[in-house]
Design an enzyme around this catalytic site. Structure first.
Site: not given
Ligand code: SAH
Length: 295
Positions: A86, A108, A144, A170, A221, A250
């Site tokens: 995705d 998504k 997560i 993240a 999110m 990030g």
């Molecule tokens: N499973 C993922 C999270 C999915 S929910 C994990 O463990 O990271 C999606 C959210 O993750 C985004 O809305 C944002 O808040 C965060 N996110 C994911 N990658 C990111 C990144 N590179 N920089 C900042 N926020 C990130």
């Protein structure tokens, strides 16, 4: 080999198991004779249907920087037949998937429907039942805020073999790359991960738990709900000037970090217009960004 395993797919899988198993270990250790014996036994004992079974790999791809993949993720990415990914998975990561693999985007959006999730679950099942090695690549860590549990539930029920590979979530990746330690002996003894995803325009969080002292709060999110977050946290007793950081994309070359206070968050977002994915980190540790930013 051709006489024993009629299909190219079977032969490829067989050789992969050879290269990753005891035969290779023997060769590398200089035990050539033992290697040959083991290989012969392996050819004899491997049933062709054993090489036709499908499997699903639910793999965390980390927050963006491909160097943050695990070795296991990379290995499974290299042997997949079909890949479902995705929009959170970076193109640098996708570039490391086996070239012959079929790539299927199951993007998504924030307001995606549960029907969409059912469809994904079904797609994974169908491809595995067809004997494929299915790679489900997820941003960060699959367990997560990644619906990883839902995606493998159907597989578990149908007795399809699967593996789950953790990824750098993240919170962890973004915190490191923005110089914000999530815990710190002087500032924070605990860290909470919450989702800021709105449900019918509302945020149903345990606010009292989020305003505890000496704690870091990481909101996934959270962009759409920033106003509510800022208001509710203050209403439940968090000081208005509690430091907060928004980190956009990030760990990638496009990473941006904005630091402000929870009271000023909505205004900051209005001015800077951060785009997804953006992570929100709240707590005294955010102040360390000024000193520790390195990326
Ligand atoms: N499973 C993922 C999270 C999915 S929910 C994990 O463990 O990271 C999606 C959210 O993750 C985004 O809305 C944002 O808040 C965060 N996110 C994911 N990658 C990111 C990144 N590179 N920089 C900042 N926020 C990130």
């Amino acid at each position: 080999m051709k006489a024993k395993f009629g299909q190219l797919k079977q032969r490829r899988r067989f050789w992969e198991s050879v290269l990753q198993g005891p035969v290779a270990d023997h060769v590398l250790a200089g035990r050539d004779e033992l290697a040959i014996k083991t290989l012969e036994t392996l050819i004899e004992d491997t049933a062709d249907n054993a090489l036709q079974q499908g499997e699903v790999y639910l793999v965390g791809a980390g927050p963006g920087d491909p160097d943050l993949l695990t070795f296991k993720a990379l290995r499974l990415m290299q042997q997949a037949d079909v890949v479902f990914y995705d929009r959170l998975v970076s193109k640098e990561v996708l570039a490391l998937v086996r070239k012959e693999a079929e790539m299927i985007y199951v993007g998504k959006q924030r307001a995606w429907h549960s029907k969409r999730q059912d469809e994904i679950n079904l797609l994974l099942l169908e491809h595995a039942q067809a004997g494929k090695r299915v790679l489900r690549l997820k941003g960060g860590d699959p367990f997560i805020f990644g619906r990883g549990g839902e995606e493998i539930a159907t597989l578990a029920e149908q007795k399809i073999p699967f593996q789950v590979v953790p990824g750098i979530t993240a919170a962890s990746g973004v915190a490191c790359y923005s110089g914000i330690p999530l815990t710190h002996r002087d500032y924070s003894q605990s860290c909470v991960f919450v989702t800021g995803q709105l449900k019918e325009g509302e945020l149903d969080l345990n606010w009292q738990a989020l305003v505890q002292p000496r704690q870091t709060v990481v909101v996934y999110m959270g962009l759409a709900g920033l106003d509510i977050l800022s208001q509710q946290l203050q209403k439940h007793g968090m000081r208005a000037d509690m430091p907060a950081a928004l980190v956009q994309q990030g760990t990638t070359d496009n990473q941006k970090v904005w630091v402000s206070s929870i009271a000023e968050l909505p205004e900051l977002a209005k001015k800077q217009q951060p785009v997804a994915p953006t992570l929100l980190i709240i707590g005294e540790v955010v102040e360390l960004h000024n000193k520790l930013a390195w990326f």
